[in-house]
Design an enzyme around this catalytic site. Structure first.
Site, PDB file in Angstrom:
ATOM      1  N   ARG A   1       0.816  -1.214   0.000  1.00 57.72           N
ATOM      2  CA  ARG A   1       0.000   0.000   0.000  1.00 57.72           C
ATOM      3  C   ARG A   1       0.842   1.254   0.000  1.00 57.72           C
ATOM      4  O   ARG A   1       1.895   1.295   0.656  1.00 57.72           O
ATOM      5  CB  ARG A   1      -0.884   0.050   1.250  1.00 57.72           C
ATOM      6  CG  ARG A   1      -2.105  -0.826   1.095  1.00 57.72           C
ATOM      7  CD  ARG A   1      -2.929  -0.835   2.311  1.00 57.72           C
ATOM      8  NE  ARG A   1      -2.088  -1.014   3.471  1.00 57.72           N
ATOM      9  CZ  ARG A   1      -2.388  -0.521   4.645  1.00 57.72           C
ATOM     10  NH1 ARG A   1      -3.479   0.170   4.825  1.00 57.72           N
ATOM     11  NH2 ARG A   1      -1.590  -0.745   5.664  1.00 57.72           N
TER      12      ARG A   1
ATOM     13  N   SER B   1       7.565  -5.054   7.168  1.00 55.36           N
ATOM     14  CA  SER B   1       7.261  -5.978   8.277  1.00 55.36           C
ATOM     15  C   SER B   1       8.030  -7.288   8.216  1.00 55.36           C
ATOM     16  O   SER B   1       7.451  -8.368   8.043  1.00 55.36           O
ATOM     17  CB  SER B   1       5.760  -6.228   8.316  1.00 55.36           C
ATOM     18  OG  SER B   1       5.129  -5.013   8.571  1.00 55.36           O
TER      19      SER B   1
ATOM     20  N   ASP C   1       5.327  -3.634  11.329  1.00 55.86           N
ATOM     21  CA  ASP C   1       3.905  -3.395  11.586  1.00 55.86           C
ATOM     22  C   ASP C   1       3.547  -3.315  13.073  1.00 55.86           C
ATOM     23  O   ASP C   1       2.597  -2.630  13.449  1.00 55.86           O
ATOM     24  CB  ASP C   1       3.042  -4.441  10.872  1.00 55.86           C
ATOM     25  CG  ASP C   1       3.545  -5.861  11.055  1.00 55.86           C
ATOM     26  OD1 ASP C   1       4.491  -6.063  11.823  1.00 55.86           O
ATOM     27  OD2 ASP C   1       2.985  -6.777  10.418  1.00 55.86           O
TER      28      ASP C   1
HETATM   29  C1  BGC Z   1       7.770 -10.581  10.787  1.00 53.00           C
HETATM   30  C2  BGC Z   1       7.553  -9.486  11.794  1.00 53.00           C
HETATM   31  C3  BGC Z   1       6.140  -8.967  11.664  1.00 53.00           C
HETATM   32  C4  BGC Z   1       5.163 -10.129  11.788  1.00 53.00           C
HETATM   33  C5  BGC Z   1       3.731  -9.703  11.612  1.00 53.00           C
HETATM   34  C6  BGC Z   1       6.708 -11.676  10.978  1.00 53.00           C
HETATM   35  O1  BGC Z   1       6.842 -12.676  10.018  1.00 53.00           O
HETATM   36  O2  BGC Z   1       9.046 -11.128  10.991  1.00 53.00           O
HETATM   37  O3  BGC Z   1       8.482  -8.435  11.603  1.00 53.00           O
HETATM   38  O4  BGC Z   1       5.911  -8.047  12.684  1.00 53.00           O
HETATM   39  O5  BGC Z   1       5.432 -11.101  10.809  1.00 53.00           O
HETATM   40  O6  BGC Z   1       3.494  -9.222  10.335  1.00 53.00           O
END
Ligand code: BGC
Length: 489
Positions: free
Chosen positions: A109, A171, A225
């Site tokens: 996004r 994320s 995130d």
């Molecule tokens: C990532 C994290 C993220 C989480 C939720 C995990 O696979 O390593 O950084 O916060 O997913 O999206």
């Protein structure tokens, strides 16, 4: 849209009528044949966490957190405990126009947000599907794709403004060296682009923007995130001190006292800082092997990133449906379900989604079989009344395990932070769609963090809005010449 606040806190979930129908802490199960029932129970037994296992997981979590924050840990922790370099949450003074990017799943996004004195005035969002060949192709191609999307977004909006400030929600586990430096530790979920691990995602983004975009853009912050979610939560409720993602992946961040972060050697003047735990990887070093079932081993074997993200694979949205499918197939093969007859679809990896688990759980709560029968129809399966009960039991057991595992971590964080009140900001499809995860978690956390006042705050789009808010906070920090804190961590 406004975030929706949960009812949590002091209301006893046991007062909830639905919960009375499906009691907390146990998954009622009774079918007509007691021998078959005992056999099904035996297969599911390893997935039911005893109090002893729960205590062990909590103790290991505590140890791993300490190791993850230590300066010279005697051994490596599976918890990254990453310093996000975010020393402040929104304080109501943020103003201006900010660009945000949100990358973590198959939908990317671009967001343009206008803030006035800490309040969101306007927001424009555009979604772009990230094709599989981009998610698995060379890293440079991925960042070029992101830059092309920014360009498309700004062109479609006829944006003619000045230099834009950008917050990048990326994320994945990063090693942050500053608020705007994030070195990718490894890919997770459905991404695996060669040439990015060990590199700074912000630099790769900046380079791509220069190559493809033609707009002046300053990337001032990179975050994941959970950090976006805690910030978005704090925007609504100043008592927010934990950010939780319970969606395709799972992870949490929280406000840690800087004095307890032994490994932070650089200069810092903040009292607290947001720590990204990366608890999805909890257990990657083998510390949780004592609770691993054959189903978990198989999930891992079939996953894109074998051997990593152990904890996430026990319960996150990307895996919960697949765990259910593996159990159902095992029960069929043992001739305990569907009279031993399977369909090709049920044997197909990934065919049974976590949404199905949520729908079947909804049936259990409403004492209905409608959704479950619909799903079985889609799978071309013939079933008996007992089969329906077995399927509901499977979904209840794995949902309860999911609630247990997330609650162990949250309860420990509440005890560790020891704040008079704590709001847990949550985002993620699994938490949102599953009909009883929240209630289960409220009850478990209340039991395991006695006396701690907490509530869940469902925040929508923590990652996108949070990224824009962090861009604003970073700008505020710069303007107040509070240098973005840096140092070895
Ligand atoms: C990532 C994290 C993220 C989480 C939720 C995990 O696979 O390593 O950084 O916060 O997913 O999206």
């Amino acid at each position: 849209m406004n975030p929706t606040e949960s009812t949590a806190k002091s209301t006893s979930p046991l007062e909830d009528t639905n919960q009375q129908r499906l009691p907390m802490g146990s998954c009622p199960f009774a079918i007509s044949d007691p021998v078959q029932q005992a056999q099904v129970e035996e297969i599911l037994k390893p997935l039911i966490l005893t109090q002893d296992v729960i205590d062990r997981v909590r103790d290991v979590f505590e140890d791993e957190m300490k190791l993850g924050l230590a300066k010279n840990p005697p051994k490596l922790s599976s918890l990254q405990m990453e310093n996000t370099f975010l020393p402040e949450l929104p304080n109501g003074t943020e103003s201006g126009e900010y660009l945000a990017l949100d990358l973590g799943g198959t939908n990317f996004r671009v967001i343009l947000m206008e803030l006035k004195e800490g309040t969101i005035q306007r927001e424009e969002v555009k979604y772009y599907k990230v094709p599989e060949e981009v998610r698995l192709g060379p890293g440079e191609q991925l960042f070029d794709f992101l830059a092309d999307c920014i360009k498309d977004f700004l062109e479609k909006k006829h944006y003619t403004g000045e230099k834009l400030t950008l917050g990048f929600c990326f994320s994945f586990p990063m090693h942050q060296k500053a608020l705007n430096v994030g070195i990718l530790v490894h890919w997770t979920k459905s991404f695996n682009c060669p040439g990015v691990v060990g590199k700074d995602a912000v630099k790769m983004l900046n380079d791509a923007i220069h190559r493809r975009c033609g707009h002046a853009i300053d990337v001032v912050a990179v975050l994941n995130d959970t950090t976006g979610t805690i910030v978005k939560g704090a925007y609504v409720d100043h008592e927010t001190a934990i950010g939780l993602i319970l969606g395709t992946g799972s992870n949490a961040c929280y406000l840690e006292r800087v004095s307890r972060i032994e490994k932070w050697e650089g200069q810092h003047d903040a009292e607290e800082v947001v720590i990204d735990i990366e608890f999805g990887a909890f257990g990657d070093n083998g510390v949780l092997d004592f609770m691993k079932t054959d189903f978990d081993r198989e999930i891992n074997r079939n996953s894109l990133l074998v051997g990593s993200f152990t904890y996430e694979k026990y319960f996150a949205g990307k895996y919960l449906g697949e765990i259910a499918r593996l159990i159902l197939v095992k029960l069929v093969d043992e001739e305990l379900l569907f009279k031993g007859k399977c369909t090709e679809k049920l044997r197909t990896v990934g065919s049974f989604t976590s949404q199905y688990v949520s729908h079947i759980e909804k049936d259990s709560m409403e004492l209905s079989t409608e959704e479950t029968e619909k799903i079985l129809g889609e799978f071309g399966l013939s079933y008996t009344q007992d089969d329906l009960k077995i399927i509901k039991y499977v979904c209840a057991v794995i949902s309860e395990r999911a609630a247990n595992l997330v609650s162990i971590c949250l309860a420990h964080l509440l005890c560790r932070m020891d704040k008079p009140h704590c709001t847990i900001a949550v985002d993620g499809s699994l938490f949102e769609e599953h009909p009883r995860l929240r209630t289960l978690m409220e009850a478990k956390i209340s039991a395991w963090a006695p006396g701690k006042q907490f509530k869940f705050l469902m925040v929508e789009d923590g990652s996108g809005k949070g990224a824009a808010l962090i861009a604003a906070i970073a700008t505020r920090l710069r303007a107040h010449s509070k240098a973005i804190i840096s140092g070895e961590c």
